[in-house]
Motif scaffolding. Structure first.
Motif, PDB file in Angstrom:
ATOM      1  N   PRO A  41       0.693  -1.261  -0.234  1.00 48.25           N
ATOM      2  CA  PRO A  41       0.113  -0.066   0.224  1.00 48.25           C
ATOM      3  C   PRO A  41       0.793   1.269  -0.014  1.00 48.25           C
ATOM      4  CG  PRO A  41      -0.997  -1.595   1.637  1.00 48.25           C
ATOM      5  CD  PRO A  41       0.289  -2.176   1.119  1.00 48.25           C
ATOM      6  N   HIS A  42       2.093   1.300   0.611  1.00 52.46           N
ATOM      7  CA  HIS A  42       3.022   2.421   0.792  1.00 52.46           C
ATOM      8  C   HIS A  42       3.545   2.838  -0.554  1.00 52.46           C
ATOM      9  CE1 HIS A  42       3.792   2.443   5.328  1.00 52.46           C
ATOM     10  NE2 HIS A  42       2.724   3.180   4.976  1.00 52.46           N
ATOM     11  N   SER A  43       3.641   2.011  -1.425  1.00 61.61           N
ATOM     12  CA  SER A  43       4.234   2.185  -2.955  1.00 61.61           C
ATOM     13  C   SER A  43       3.104   2.170  -3.893  1.00 61.61           C
ATOM     14  CB  SER A  43       5.339   1.082  -3.273  1.00 61.61           C
ATOM     15  OG  SER A  43       4.547  -0.165  -3.154  1.00 61.61           O
ATOM     16  N   TYR A  44       1.954   2.053  -3.799  1.00 59.84           N
ATOM     17  CA  TYR A  44       0.879   1.908  -4.642  1.00 59.84           C
ATOM     18  C   TYR A  44       0.996   3.211  -5.622  1.00 59.84           C
ATOM     19  CZ  TYR A  44      -3.460   2.171  -7.052  1.00 59.84           C
ATOM     20  OH  TYR A  44      -4.739   2.331  -7.888  1.00 59.84           O
ATOM     21  N   LYS A  45       1.050   4.659  -4.984  1.00 59.33           N
ATOM     22  CA  LYS A  45       0.767   5.578  -5.818  1.00 59.33           C
ATOM     23  C   LYS A  45       2.013   5.789  -6.808  1.00 59.33           C
ATOM     24  CE  LYS A  45       0.057  10.891  -6.047  1.00 59.33           C
ATOM     25  NZ  LYS A  45      -0.092  11.856  -5.270  1.00 59.33           N
ATOM     26  N   ASP A  46       3.083   5.350  -6.457  1.00 56.46           N
ATOM     27  CA  ASP A  46       4.442   5.427  -7.323  1.00 56.46           C
ATOM     28  C   ASP A  46       4.431   4.335  -8.515  1.00 56.46           C
ATOM     29  OD1 ASP A  46       5.567   7.363  -5.905  1.00 56.46           O
ATOM     30  OD2 ASP A  46       6.507   6.163  -4.439  1.00 56.46           O
ATOM     31  N   THR A  47       3.718   3.263  -8.192  1.00 56.45           N
ATOM     32  CA  THR A  47       3.519   2.047  -8.869  1.00 56.45           C
ATOM     33  C   THR A  47       2.270   1.905  -9.805  1.00 56.45           C
ATOM     34  OG1 THR A  47       3.044   0.365  -7.549  1.00 56.45           O
ATOM     35  CG2 THR A  47       5.330   0.904  -7.775  1.00 56.45           C
ATOM     36  N   ARG A  48       1.281   2.753  -9.540  1.00 61.64           N
ATOM     37  CA  ARG A  48       0.091   2.233 -10.059  1.00 61.64           C
ATOM     38  C   ARG A  48      -0.329   2.725 -11.786  1.00 61.64           C
ATOM     39  NH1 ARG A  48      -3.444   7.053 -10.536  1.00 61.64           N
ATOM     40  NH2 ARG A  48      -2.653   8.704  -9.995  1.00 61.64           N
ATOM     41  N   ASN A  49       0.787   3.314 -12.153  1.00 64.98           N
ATOM     42  CA  ASN A  49       0.762   3.539 -13.590  1.00 64.98           C
ATOM     43  C   ASN A  49       1.543   2.356 -14.518  1.00 64.98           C
ATOM     44  OD1 ASN A  49      -1.160   5.562 -14.075  1.00 64.98           O
ATOM     45  ND2 ASN A  49       0.424   7.028 -13.173  1.00 64.98           N
ATOM     46  N   GLY A  50       2.172   1.498 -13.820  1.00 61.84           N
ATOM     47  CA  GLY A  50       2.685   0.447 -14.277  1.00 61.84           C
ATOM     48  C   GLY A  50       1.934  -0.271 -15.495  1.00 61.84           C
ATOM     49  N   LEU A  51       2.727  -1.201 -16.264  1.00 56.77           N
ATOM     50  CA  LEU A  51       2.113  -1.672 -17.706  1.00 56.77           C
ATOM     51  C   LEU A  51       2.016  -3.346 -17.340  1.00 56.77           C
ATOM     52  CD1 LEU A  51       3.199   0.420 -20.491  1.00 56.77           C
ATOM     53  CD2 LEU A  51       1.269   0.982 -19.022  1.00 56.77           C
ATOM     54  N   ALA A  52       3.020  -3.831 -16.484  1.00 48.48           N
ATOM     55  CA  ALA A  52       3.160  -5.256 -16.557  1.00 48.48           C
ATOM     56  C   ALA A  52       3.618  -5.778 -15.221  1.00 48.48           C
ATOM     57  CB  ALA A  52       4.302  -5.573 -17.647  1.00 48.48           C
ATOM     58  N   GLY A  53       3.131  -6.700 -14.999  1.00 53.36           N
ATOM     59  CA  GLY A  53       3.464  -7.577 -13.539  1.00 53.36           C
ATOM     60  C   GLY A  53       2.265  -7.586 -12.601  1.00 53.36           C
ATOM     61  N   LEU A  54       2.357  -8.321 -11.677  1.00 53.26           N
ATOM     62  CA  LEU A  54       1.283  -8.474 -10.606  1.00 53.26           C
ATOM     63  C   LEU A  54       1.292  -7.228  -9.592  1.00 53.26           C
ATOM     64  CD1 LEU A  54      -1.007 -10.327  -9.722  1.00 53.26           C
ATOM     65  CD2 LEU A  54       0.662 -11.819  -8.375  1.00 53.26           C
ATOM     66  N   ASP A  55       2.395  -6.685  -9.070  1.00 52.15           N
ATOM     67  CA  ASP A  55       2.591  -5.735  -8.027  1.00 52.15           C
ATOM     68  C   ASP A  55       2.447  -4.489  -8.465  1.00 52.15           C
ATOM     69  OD1 ASP A  55       2.661  -8.152  -6.517  1.00 52.15           O
ATOM     70  OD2 ASP A  55       4.852  -8.162  -6.494  1.00 52.15           O
ATOM     71  N   TYR A  56       2.296  -3.986  -9.609  1.00 53.35           N
ATOM     72  CA  TYR A  56       2.227  -2.442  -9.855  1.00 53.35           C
ATOM     73  C   TYR A  56       1.086  -2.046  -9.328  1.00 53.35           C
ATOM     74  CZ  TYR A  56      -0.458  -3.450 -14.043  1.00 53.35           C
ATOM     75  OH  TYR A  56      -1.435  -4.020 -14.913  1.00 53.35           O
ATOM     76  N   SER A  57       0.010  -2.589  -9.220  1.00 52.53           N
ATOM     77  CA  SER A  57      -1.407  -2.053  -8.963  1.00 52.53           C
ATOM     78  C   SER A  57      -1.772  -3.123  -7.759  1.00 52.53           C
ATOM     79  CB  SER A  57      -2.206  -1.945  -9.949  1.00 52.53           C
ATOM     80  OG  SER A  57      -2.601  -3.390 -10.580  1.00 52.53           O
ATOM     81  N   SER A  58      -3.044  -2.967  -7.088  1.00 52.79           N
ATOM     82  CA  SER A  58      -3.318  -3.839  -5.946  1.00 52.79           C
ATOM     83  C   SER A  58      -4.052  -5.004  -6.447  1.00 52.79           C
ATOM     84  CB  SER A  58      -4.654  -3.020  -5.223  1.00 52.79           C
ATOM     85  OG  SER A  58      -5.922  -2.944  -6.080  1.00 52.79           O
ATOM     86  N   LYS A  59      -4.525  -5.199  -7.885  1.00 51.51           N
ATOM     87  CA  LYS A  59      -5.439  -6.323  -8.434  1.00 51.51           C
ATOM     88  C   LYS A  59      -6.457  -6.621  -7.703  1.00 51.51           C
ATOM     89  CE  LYS A  59      -2.250  -6.654 -11.757  1.00 51.51           C
ATOM     90  NZ  LYS A  59      -1.329  -5.710 -11.683  1.00 51.51           N
ATOM     91  N   PHE A  60      -7.012  -5.550  -6.904  1.00 50.62           N
ATOM     92  CA  PHE A  60      -8.269  -6.082  -5.969  1.00 50.62           C
ATOM     93  C   PHE A  60      -9.376  -6.129  -7.236  1.00 50.62           C
ATOM     94  CE2 PHE A  60      -6.680  -3.279  -2.254  1.00 50.62           C
ATOM     95  CZ  PHE A  60      -5.774  -4.129  -1.928  1.00 50.62           C
ATOM     96  N   SER A  61      -9.535  -5.662  -8.297  1.00 48.62           N
ATOM     97  CA  SER A  61     -10.587  -5.418  -8.959  1.00 48.62           C
ATOM     98  C   SER A  61     -11.207  -6.961  -9.719  1.00 48.62           C
ATOM     99  CB  SER A  61     -10.393  -4.586 -10.400  1.00 48.62           C
ATOM    100  OG  SER A  61      -9.500  -5.149 -11.022  1.00 48.62           O
ATOM    101  N   GLY A  86       1.583   3.467   9.550  1.00 51.51           N
ATOM    102  CA  GLY A  86       1.467   4.676   9.040  1.00 51.51           C
ATOM    103  C   GLY A  86       0.786   5.054   7.919  1.00 51.51           C
ATOM    104  N   ALA A  87       0.206   5.956   7.511  1.00 54.58           N
ATOM    105  CA  ALA A  87      -0.558   6.666   6.229  1.00 54.58           C
ATOM    106  C   ALA A  87       0.580   7.171   5.191  1.00 54.58           C
ATOM    107  CB  ALA A  87      -1.706   7.155   6.467  1.00 54.58           C
ATOM    108  N   ASN A  88       0.225   7.010   4.219  1.00 56.51           N
ATOM    109  CA  ASN A  88       1.150   7.934   3.212  1.00 56.51           C
ATOM    110  C   ASN A  88       0.271   8.219   2.023  1.00 56.51           C
ATOM    111  OD1 ASN A  88       1.402   5.543   1.573  1.00 56.51           O
ATOM    112  ND2 ASN A  88       3.636   5.957   1.270  1.00 56.51           N
ATOM    113  N   ASP A  89       0.914   8.685   0.774  1.00 56.79           N
ATOM    114  CA  ASP A  89       0.092   8.989  -0.450  1.00 56.79           C
ATOM    115  C   ASP A  89      -0.281   7.822  -1.023  1.00 56.79           C
ATOM    116  OD1 ASP A  89       0.500  11.795  -0.122  1.00 56.79           O
ATOM    117  OD2 ASP A  89       1.762  11.990  -1.694  1.00 56.79           O
ATOM    118  N   GLY A  90       0.463   6.875  -1.028  1.00 61.67           N
ATOM    119  CA  GLY A  90       0.174   5.545  -1.535  1.00 61.67           C
ATOM    120  C   GLY A  90      -1.240   4.748  -1.080  1.00 61.67           C
ATOM    121  N   SER A  91      -1.229   4.825   0.355  1.00 63.88           N
ATOM    122  CA  SER A  91      -2.623   4.147   1.015  1.00 63.88           C
ATOM    123  C   SER A  91      -3.636   5.051   0.809  1.00 63.88           C
ATOM    124  CB  SER A  91      -2.028   3.668   2.602  1.00 63.88           C
ATOM    125  OG  SER A  91      -1.728   5.106   3.064  1.00 63.88           O
ATOM    126  N   TYR A  92      -3.308   6.170   0.795  1.00 60.80           N
ATOM    127  CA  TYR A  92      -4.464   7.200   0.477  1.00 60.80           C
ATOM    128  C   TYR A  92      -5.011   7.127  -0.959  1.00 60.80           C
ATOM    129  CZ  TYR A  92      -6.820  11.577  -0.963  1.00 60.80           C
ATOM    130  OH  TYR A  92      -7.645  12.435  -1.628  1.00 60.80           O
TER     131      TYR A  92
END
Length: 241
Positions: A41-61, A86-92
Motif C-alpha cells: 500500500p505504501h508504494s501504490y501511488k508510485d507504481t500504479r501506472n505500471g504496465l506489466a506485472g502483478l504488483d504494480y497495482s493492487s489487483k483487487f478489481s 502509518g499512512a502515506n500518499d500510496g495508502s491514501y
C-alpha cells in the motif's frame, strides 16, 4: 468438482490460472493479506501506472467485480495497515480509487439508463462509428505500437492496466472516430474484472459524455509511451499475439 482453468498466457499481469489468482473468497482474502504484509500500500501511488506485472497495482478489481472481496473488506485492511505502519500518499490513493468505484455506482443510481444512451449525460451529437477501425482496434492492428500491444494483452489475458485502458479507449474514440459504446461492449466481452458501473463510467469519462466538466480525455499515445514505456519493454512483450 473443481475444474482446472485453461492455461493462461505467461505474460499476464493477472495470471488467473495460478492458485493465488483463482476467483474465490479464499484467494481474495489471501491476496489482500499478502499485499498488506509486503508493505505494498505504501508504494501504490508510485507504481500504479505500471504496465506489466502483478504488483504494480493492487489487483483487487477481479475479486471486487465478482463479489469475492468487498470494498469494505479492502478498506478495513488498508486502515489496519495504516494503523500499524502509518499512512502515506500510496495508502491514501488506494482509498481514493475505491471512492471512484463508489462514484460510478452513485452515477448509476442517479442517472440509470441515460448512461447507456449514445449521448450519455451530454448534449453532444450522436457518436459516429468507424466499423473498420473498430475491427482493427479489437485485433491489435491499428498500427499504433502502444495501443496494439495493449489490445493484444487484453485479447490474450482478459486484463489490462488502468493506464492502458485509458489509452486504448481514447485512441478508439478520438483517433479512430469509433463509437464509445462499442468500446465499452468490447471491454465487457473481454475483461476478467468487468464491472458494469466502472466500465460504463470510465468510457463516458474518456468520451466526454459523463460528469467531467473538462469534456473528453484525449491521450497522446506517443507521449504516453515515452512516459510509461520509455525503454519499450511493454511494447516488445506484446509485440506479437
Amino acid at each position: 468438482p473443481d475444474i482446472p482453468p485453461a492455461a493462461a498466457d505467461p505474460r499476464s499481469s493477472f495470471p488467473y490460472a495460478e492458485a493465488r489468482c483463482h476467483g474465490g473468497e479464499r484467494a481474495a482474502l489471501a491476496h489482500l493479506r499478502q499485499y498488506c504484509a509486503r508493505g505494498l500500500p505504501h508504494s501504490y501511488k508510485d507504481t500504479r501506472n505500471g504496465l506489466a506485472g502483478l504488483d504494480y497495482s493492487s489487483k483487487f478489481s477481479p475479486w471486487l467485480a465478482t463479489g469475492a472481496l468487498s470494498p469494505r473488506q479492502a478498506m478495513a485492511a488498508i486502515r489496519a495497515f495504516e494503523a500499524e505502519h502509518g499512512a502515506n500518499d500510496g495508502s491514501y490513493w488506494l482509498w481514493f480509487e475505491l471512492l471512484w468505484r463508489d462514484h460510478f455506482r452513485w452515477m448509476q443510481c442517479k442517472h440509470g439508463r441515460r448512461l447507456y444512451g449514445p449521448r450519455g449525460l451530454s448534449d453532444l451529437p450522436l457518436p459516429a462509428h468507424n466499423a473498420r477501425g473498430f475491427e482493427r482496434w479489437t485485433q491489435g492492428r491499428t498500427g499504433n505500437p502502444l495501443v496494439d500491444a495493449g489490445m493484444r494483452e487484453l485479447i490474450c489475458t482478459g486484463y489490462l492496466s488502468n493506464r492502458l485502458r485509458q489509452n486504448v479507449a481514447s485512441y478508439l474514440v478520438h483517433d479512430l472516430g469509433g463509437d464509445w459504446r462499442a468500446g465499452a461492449a468490447w471491454f465487457e466481452s473481454q475483461l476478467l474484472d468487468y464491472d458494469v458501473q466502472s466500465n460504463q463510467g470510465n468510457w463516458l469519462y474518456v468520451a466526454g459524455r459523463g460528469t467531467d466538466p473538462r469534456g473528453g480525455r484525449r491521450f497522446n499515445t506517443h507521449k504516453q509511451a515515452q512516459d510509461y514505456d520509455r525503454d519499450g519493454a511493454y511494447r516488445r512483450l506484446w509485440g506479437q499475439p
